[in-house]
Design an enzyme around this catalytic site. Structure first.
Site, short mmCIF file in Angstrom:
data_model
loop_
_atom_site.label_atom_id
_atom_site.label_comp_id
_atom_site.label_asym_id
_atom_site.label_seq_id
_atom_site.Cartn_x
_atom_site.Cartn_y
_atom_site.Cartn_z
N HIS A 1 0.83 -1.22 0.00
CA HIS A 1 0.00 0.00 0.00
C HIS A 1 0.86 1.26 0.00
O HIS A 1 0.42 2.29 0.50
CB HIS A 1 -0.94 0.03 1.21
CG HIS A 1 -1.67 -1.25 1.45
ND1 HIS A 1 -2.89 -1.54 0.87
CD2 HIS A 1 -1.33 -2.35 2.17
CE1 HIS A 1 -3.28 -2.75 1.26
NE2 HIS A 1 -2.34 -3.27 2.04
N SER B 1 14.56 21.28 -16.07
CA SER B 1 13.38 22.06 -16.39
C SER B 1 13.83 23.38 -16.99
O SER B 1 14.90 23.88 -16.67
CB SER B 1 12.58 22.31 -15.11
OG SER B 1 11.82 23.50 -15.24
N LYS C 1 15.72 21.03 -10.98
CA LYS C 1 15.00 19.79 -11.27
C LYS C 1 15.77 18.80 -12.12
O LYS C 1 16.56 19.17 -12.98
CB LYS C 1 13.66 20.13 -11.92
CG LYS C 1 12.72 20.73 -10.89
CD LYS C 1 11.36 20.98 -11.44
CE LYS C 1 10.65 19.71 -11.81
NZ LYS C 1 9.30 20.02 -12.29
N ASN D 1 14.24 15.85 -14.03
CA ASN D 1 12.99 15.15 -14.34
C ASN D 1 13.26 13.77 -14.95
O ASN D 1 14.04 13.66 -15.89
CB ASN D 1 12.15 15.98 -15.32
CG ASN D 1 11.76 17.32 -14.74
OD1 ASN D 1 11.60 17.45 -13.52
ND2 ASN D 1 11.62 18.32 -15.58
N GLU E 1 9.05 8.30 -17.31
CA GLU E 1 7.67 8.79 -17.49
C GLU E 1 7.15 8.45 -18.88
O GLU E 1 6.00 8.03 -19.05
CB GLU E 1 7.62 10.30 -17.28
CG GLU E 1 7.86 10.71 -15.84
CD GLU E 1 7.98 12.23 -15.72
OE1 GLU E 1 7.06 12.85 -15.18
OE2 GLU E 1 9.00 12.79 -16.17
N GLN F 1 -5.02 -6.28 -43.64
CA GLN F 1 -3.90 -5.38 -43.92
C GLN F 1 -3.65 -4.42 -42.74
O GLN F 1 -2.56 -3.90 -42.57
CB GLN F 1 -4.22 -4.58 -45.19
CG GLN F 1 -3.16 -3.59 -45.59
CD GLN F 1 -3.44 -3.02 -46.97
OE1 GLN F 1 -3.42 -3.74 -47.97
NE2 GLN F 1 -3.70 -1.73 -47.05
N1 ARG Z 1 -1.29 -5.47 -48.67
C1 ARG Z 1 -2.05 -6.65 -48.46
C2 ARG Z 1 -2.06 -7.01 -46.96
O1 ARG Z 1 -1.23 -6.56 -46.29
C3 ARG Z 1 -1.46 -7.78 -49.22
C4 ARG Z 1 -2.43 -8.87 -49.53
C5 ARG Z 1 -3.43 -8.39 -50.51
N2 ARG Z 1 -4.25 -9.48 -50.94
C6 ARG Z 1 -5.36 -9.25 -51.59
N3 ARG Z 1 -6.06 -10.27 -51.94
N4 ARG Z 1 -5.79 -8.04 -51.87
O2 ARG Z 1 -2.92 -7.70 -46.50
#
Ligand code: ARG
Length: 467
Positions: A147, A268, A274, A276, A281, A313
């Site tokens: 605590h 600072s 100071k 820091n 942080e 993606q």
């Molecule tokens: N840039 C795409 C990704 O990172 C690559 C694969 C794309 N495949 C597709 N069928 N459009 O997922």
């Protein structure tokens, strides 16, 4: 590269961040092409031309002369288009028996494997820094806290080893994540497999994967290994953030338990006195973005039907940022811990001027036959009395002790910080003998762990010699 959001390809483009997968992408393509030739799917001549072209492209990218085309949306298309410019017709054979779906997946797995090895190596450095400091401060006693109240005396080495073990669990988690990352998806095609006599085991060997995926549909849509990395990283950042908080507290004038090296503090602009602890942080603050990336990817995956969907993606930027943030933070902490100077005198003083021996006095009375609950009450009254008198427990006379219990004797003065820690002589306790054992175990763990982290299949998949 700036992102042009005015064209429609800008929205679907990933080039500005997937460019960093170029080594993995080219390694994957080279292995694929060699396999195609070995299996008689394309000619040896074409394969040689492609491999040579890819090697040239790798040099161009490395040297910064590659003509990136933003209209081509991603890395894979850029490499293939460039290959075609360089070698003409055979370039069109590279993508035989492959899809961008299994291609991007193999790239990410290769990248993640490297990242995990890097993560583990950096964790090891931080553990080493903690262990070195623990070994240097075997005898230093400070108050242990619950605590954030001074509770019982502990060895500084014991306190530092607590962090060593937190990071040990992180190492183990990342090593387990590695096992599930170390699976080759290539050969899954777009989703159903490919209608060519490919050799996936050869690909796995060539690229340094321990095994091949079992289901093509799962393979092209699986991003679990990235979620695992993000989760492991989130927890690791939580640990770093806890350590950061203690460094902030301990380096404050209020605690004055340690001095951070000049490298890890800033002055600072208006308050010249100071120092820091900005690095600590910022580490505490950066934990937030890593948690965010974990939640983001979990949300991307939620509700996705099989198999590949373009949503996937979105797996990359958060992963890259997580690995970058974690790696930088681990490096800073290894340096910050190893250069910190502990104020032993102040730690001891904090232990002496507090009532951290209260539990030991209760245990002392238990030794004289008093029941623990009763002893606890006696010592509670005794310590409030001492506080009122502004005295430390050792400053009380035997007469004063006797006002609280007749069971106190001269030997009550033998209850000291040293006797207190020495008494915690249980496995995992803070007794000097136990801490010696713990230090030896930690040393052994680090030795064995380091060889383990650099062992195993596929440790240098991208640096492999050509076969
Ligand atoms: N840039 C795409 C990704 O990172 C690559 C694969 C794309 N495949 C597709 N069928 N459009 O997922």
């Amino acid at each position: 590269m700036s992102q042009d959001t005015s064209s429609s390809t800008a929205y679907t483009a990933s080039l500005h961040y997937d460019r960093r997968l170029y080594r993995q992408d080219i390694a994957g393509s080279m292995a694929h092409v060699r396999m195609l030739a070995r299996q008689g799917i394309i000619s040896k001549r074409d394969a040689q031309a492609i491999v040579k072209g890819l090697a040239d492209i790798q040099e161009e990218i490395r040297g910064g002369t590659f003509p990136w085309r933003e209209d081509l949306e991603d890395l894979h298309m850029n490499v293939e288009a460039r290959l075609s410019e360089k070698i003409g017709e055979p370039a069109g054979r590279l993508h035989t028996a492959r899809s961008r779906n299994d291609q991007v997946s193999v790239d990410m797995r290769l990248y993640a494997k490297e990242a995990i090895r890097d993560t583990v190596a950096r964790l090891r450095q931080l553990q080493q820094a903690l262990l070195d400091q623990a070994e240097r401060h075997r005898e230093v006693i400070l108050p242990g806290y619950t605590h954030l109240q001074r509770a019982q005396p502990v060895l500084l080495a014991h306190h530092l080893l607590a962090y060593f073990h937190m990071f040990q669990r992180d190492v183990e988690r990342f090593q387990e994540c590695y096992q599930r990352t170390d699976v080759l998806p290539l050969g899954s095609g777009a989703l159903a497999g490919v209608p060519y006599p490919i050799d996936r085991e050869f690909l796995a060997r060539e690229l340094g994967f321990a095994r091949i995926s079992d289901n093509s549909m799962d393979a092209v849509s699986d991003r679990d290994y990235l979620v695992e990395y993000l989760a492991d990283a989130a927890l690791c950042m939580a640990h770093l953030s806890r350590l950061a908080e203690e460094l902030v507290l301990w380096s404050s004038q209020e605690f004055d338990f340690l001095r951070l090296d000049d490298r890890y503090v800033t002055g600072s602009s208006i308050m010249p006195q100071k120092r820091n602890p900005d690095f600590a942080e910022l580490a505490r603050g950066k934990t937030g973005r890593v948690y965010g990336h974990l939640l983001a990817l979990l949300t991307v995956l939620k509700g996705l039907p099989l198999t590949y969907n373009r949503d996937l993606q979105e797996d990359k930027e958060g992963f890259f940022d997580t690995a970058d943030t974690l790696h930088a933070t681990l490096e800073v902490f290894a340096g910050m811990v190893s250069t910190a100077r502990f104020n032993q005198g102040r730690m001891r003083q904090a232990a002496e001027e507090s009532y951290v021996l209260a539990t030991d006095l209760a245990d002392y009375l238990v030794g004289k036959g008093v029941a623990f609950r009763e002893a606890h009450g006696i010592v509670a009254r005794l310590t409030s009395y001492a506080k009122e008198q502004d005295k430390r427990l050792h400053d009380l006379t035997l007469d004063e002790y006797h006002q609280f219990s007749p069971h106190f004797d001269e030997d009550v003065y033998k209850v000291t910080l040293e006797s207190s820690v020495a008494a915690r002589d249980v496995p995992g306790g803070t007794a000097p003998a136990r801490v010696e054992e713990a230090l030896a175990n930690a040393r052994a763990l680090l030795k064995e762990g380091t060889s383990k982290a650099t062992r195993g299949s596929g440790n240098t998949p991208l640096g492999r010699r050509k076969r």
